[in-house]
Every structure is written in structure tokens, then in C-alpha cells.
Design a protein around this motif. Sequence first.
Motif: not given
Length: 119
Positions: A84-87, A91, A13, A79, A18, A16, A99
Motif C-alpha cells: 500500500s502507498k502512503g504513510n 494519518q 484507489p 497506508r 492513494t 485522494d 479509506d
Amino acid sequence: MLKLEQAEEIQLPVRDGTLLSSHLFKPEGSKKCPLIVFVTGSGSLSYKMDWQNDSFYFCRTFVSVCLAEGFAVLLVDKRGVGDSKGNWKSQSFYGRADDIYDVIQLMKMRPESWNTTSA
């Protein structure tokens, strides 16, 4: 031949919340070793494709050489890549650097005795 199942799968994690997907390979018998953090580069390809496609083997080779030399290796998907989560498309380069900074800080808190030389 090196298998992805030989590694410890870790969800990390970042600040944020993610979750970044990763696999940690450690050399056998090493109590204290340096850790290399390897992050996927441009595009949407995961390091996992090395284990899914026999004609692409960069990460497998890289990890094998590092392990033979006594290094642990953490493979991290950015991400939105792999699990992995996010986009990653939304970014910035600085956001990706944040990150990975967070990933390094999280790895320093693990019980392994990493041989670190920088912050």
C-alpha cells in the motif's frame, strides 16, 4: 493449506488517489455471499506475514474459517504497509476510517453480487 496466491490481488484507489493493497478470497461455488473487509491494525505488519512466517497464522486461519462458512474476505493493508502507498503514521483514525469506507464503496461496484445488509 490456504495460499495467498489463491486470492485475487487488488489495488484499491481511495479518495485522494492513494492505492491500498489487498487480496480478495472468495468461497468456491458461491454466486452471492457476504463480504468481510479485514484491515491490518496497529503497527507496520501486513496480513502477508501470515504467509511468510510459519509461526504466525491468524489471517490464514481467519480466512479459512470464513470461506468454509460461505463468506468472502478482503484483506487490506493500510497506508504504508505491505504494498500500500502512503504513510499510516501521518494519518488520523478518521482518515483510516475514510479509506475503509472508500474500499467498501469500491467493492460494492464490483461485478460480484455481494450479499450486503448495511451501507
